[in-house]
Design a protein around this motif. Structure first.
Motif, PDB file in Angstrom:
ATOM      1  N   SER A  39      -7.825  16.746  16.965  1.00 38.12           N
ATOM      2  CA  SER A  39      -8.990  17.626  17.064  1.00 38.12           C
ATOM      3  C   SER A  39      -9.550  17.617  18.483  1.00 38.12           C
ATOM      4  O   SER A  39      -9.931  18.663  19.025  1.00 38.12           O
TER       5      SER A  39
ATOM      6  N   LEU B 291     -19.405  30.744   9.889  1.00 38.75           N
ATOM      7  CA  LEU B 291     -19.060  29.819   8.808  1.00 38.75           C
ATOM      8  C   LEU B 291     -20.227  29.657   7.829  1.00 38.75           C
ATOM      9  O   LEU B 291     -20.023  29.600   6.611  1.00 38.75           O
TER      10      LEU B 291
ATOM     11  N   PHE C 177     -10.282  26.452  14.764  1.00 39.05           N
ATOM     12  CA  PHE C 177      -9.400  25.489  14.111  1.00 39.05           C
ATOM     13  C   PHE C 177      -9.962  24.076  14.213  1.00 39.05           C
ATOM     14  O   PHE C 177      -9.724  23.234  13.340  1.00 39.05           O
TER      15      PHE C 177
ATOM     16  N   PHE D  55     -12.012  23.512  11.353  1.00 44.87           N
ATOM     17  CA  PHE D  55     -11.149  23.293  10.184  1.00 44.87           C
ATOM     18  C   PHE D  55     -10.632  21.854  10.158  1.00 44.87           C
ATOM     19  O   PHE D  55     -10.504  21.258   9.077  1.00 44.87           O
TER      20      PHE D  55
ATOM     21  N   ALA E 289     -13.086  19.714   8.526  1.00 39.34           N
ATOM     22  CA  ALA E 289     -13.030  19.905   7.073  1.00 39.34           C
ATOM     23  C   ALA E 289     -11.846  19.142   6.485  1.00 39.34           C
ATOM     24  O   ALA E 289     -11.948  18.557   5.386  1.00 39.34           O
ATOM     25  N   TRP E 290     -10.750  19.138   7.185  1.00 36.22           N
ATOM     26  CA  TRP E 290      -9.553  18.421   6.736  1.00 36.22           C
ATOM     27  C   TRP E 290      -9.825  16.919   6.643  1.00 36.22           C
ATOM     28  O   TRP E 290      -9.436  16.260   5.667  1.00 36.22           O
TER      29      TRP E 290
ATOM     30  N   LEU F  61     -11.311  24.816   1.798  1.00 37.10           N
ATOM     31  CA  LEU F  61     -11.912  26.038   2.324  1.00 37.10           C
ATOM     32  C   LEU F  61     -13.430  25.975   2.229  1.00 37.10           C
ATOM     33  O   LEU F  61     -14.143  26.377   3.152  1.00 37.10           O
TER      34      LEU F  61
ATOM     35  N   PHE G 214     -14.629  23.743   4.850  1.00 38.81           N
ATOM     36  CA  PHE G 214     -14.514  24.437   6.137  1.00 38.81           C
ATOM     37  C   PHE G 214     -15.737  25.323   6.381  1.00 38.81           C
ATOM     38  O   PHE G 214     -16.364  25.273   7.442  1.00 38.81           O
TER      39      PHE G 214
ATOM     40  N   GLN H 209     -19.198  23.664   7.378  1.00 37.01           N
ATOM     41  CA  GLN H 209     -19.347  23.022   8.679  1.00 37.01           C
ATOM     42  C   GLN H 209     -20.432  23.672   9.541  1.00 37.01           C
ATOM     43  O   GLN H 209     -21.042  23.035  10.393  1.00 37.01           O
TER      44      GLN H 209
END
Length: 286
Positions: A13, A93, A174, A177, A180-181, A197, A200, A203
């Motif tokens: 990241s 988002l 990304f 994302f 979120a992962w 999702l 994500f 956030q």
């Protein structure tokens, strides 16, 4: 094993964020050394974390001039554009989360929702201003004098390399994302099943609230709002709080460590000499 995965994703990241910044500079026709950019960004990030007045931004401008010889004016424009992009993504988002989770409107603080609307309003205002200045109508001397800086900003924006800009924006998106992962991995380890999702989309709200609060690191604000939103998905409050704490350690902790390392390295290279501050002149355009 989970901690190793999380650390690995945090490193990825971090790299993605730096590459995103690299392409943003390329969009402004600046081909720079990515290692120098990492040192500058890391130093400014830890400085932003240290104070509520965001001293990292002027420090970043100074270092871009000192190390990469990018003018103060252009550096300021690029940094401003980077902030606007991150706010735009956070607002996007946040609205996506509210649309996909309409029940949140009955639970979320009215003040929090107003903050989101304010952020969206700022983006809309800037876009309207940009496009209105692009129209060659009623450009008298008085208007040019008042909006001189905006015209300069417009000229720089009109010369942007759109392809690099899209790459930068996509990588920045990304990066959200990736967070979120990481949250998903933590929750799965606690036998909680939450849509990645959904994680994500959520956030954006903690990001905006932390930014508006002006508290260093958004400490407490971002963590509490993230915990609250995770709880709304059905996760137990203790698990959600632990998840928020782990994310704080992974994100802020990693940035602080790399930031102090970068500042120490630059100090050994005598980058932070007195002359760098004496020469600071925002009108410099070299």
């Amino acid at each position: 094993l989970v901690l190793i995965k999380l650390f690995f994703l945090r490193v990825i990241s971090f790299i993605i964020y730096q590459i995103s910044n690299f392409f943003l500079f390329r969009a402004f026709d600046k081909n720079i050394n990515i290692i120098d950019l990492i040192l500058i960004n890391s130093s400014s990030t830890v400085s932003n974390y240290a104070t509520p007045i965001k001293i990292g931004f002027p420090l970043q401008i100074l270092l871009l001039k000192k190390i990469l010889n990018i003018s103060y004016k252009l550096s300021g424009i690029i940094i401003f554009f980077s902030v606007i992009m991150s706010i735009f993504i956070a607002v996007l988002l946040s609205l996506s989360y509210i649309i996909t989770n309409p029940f949140i409107l009955s639970n979320i603080s009215l003040l929090s929702f107003e903050f989101i609307l304010i952020g969206l309003g700022v983006i809309i205002f800037l876009l309207i201003l940009f496009f209105s200045l692009s129209i060659n109508i009623h450009r008298n001397a008085y208007i040019i004098k008042i909006f001189k800086k905006f015209f300069e900003l417009k000229e720089n924006l009109l010369s942007l390399n759109i392809r690099y800009l899209i790459i930068s924006f996509s990588l920045m998106l990304f990066g959200f994302f990736m967070n979120a992962w990481m949250i998903n991995i933590i929750l799965v380890d606690f036998n909680e099943d939450v849509s990645i999702l959904n994680l994500f989309f959520m956030q954006g709200i903690p990001y905006l609230l932390a930014m508006i609060s002006m508290i260093p690191l958004g400490l407490g604000i971002k963590d509490a709002s993230l915990t609250y939103l995770i709880v709304q998905t059905g996760v137990q409050s203790q698990t959600a709080l632990l998840c928020a704490i782990l994310m704080r350690i992974l994100t802020s902790g990693f940035s602080i460590i790399t930031g102090f390392f970068s500042i120490n390295y630059l100090m050994k290279k005598n980058i932070f000499d007195k002359q760098i501050f004496k020469n600071f002149n925002i009108e410099d355009s070299n």
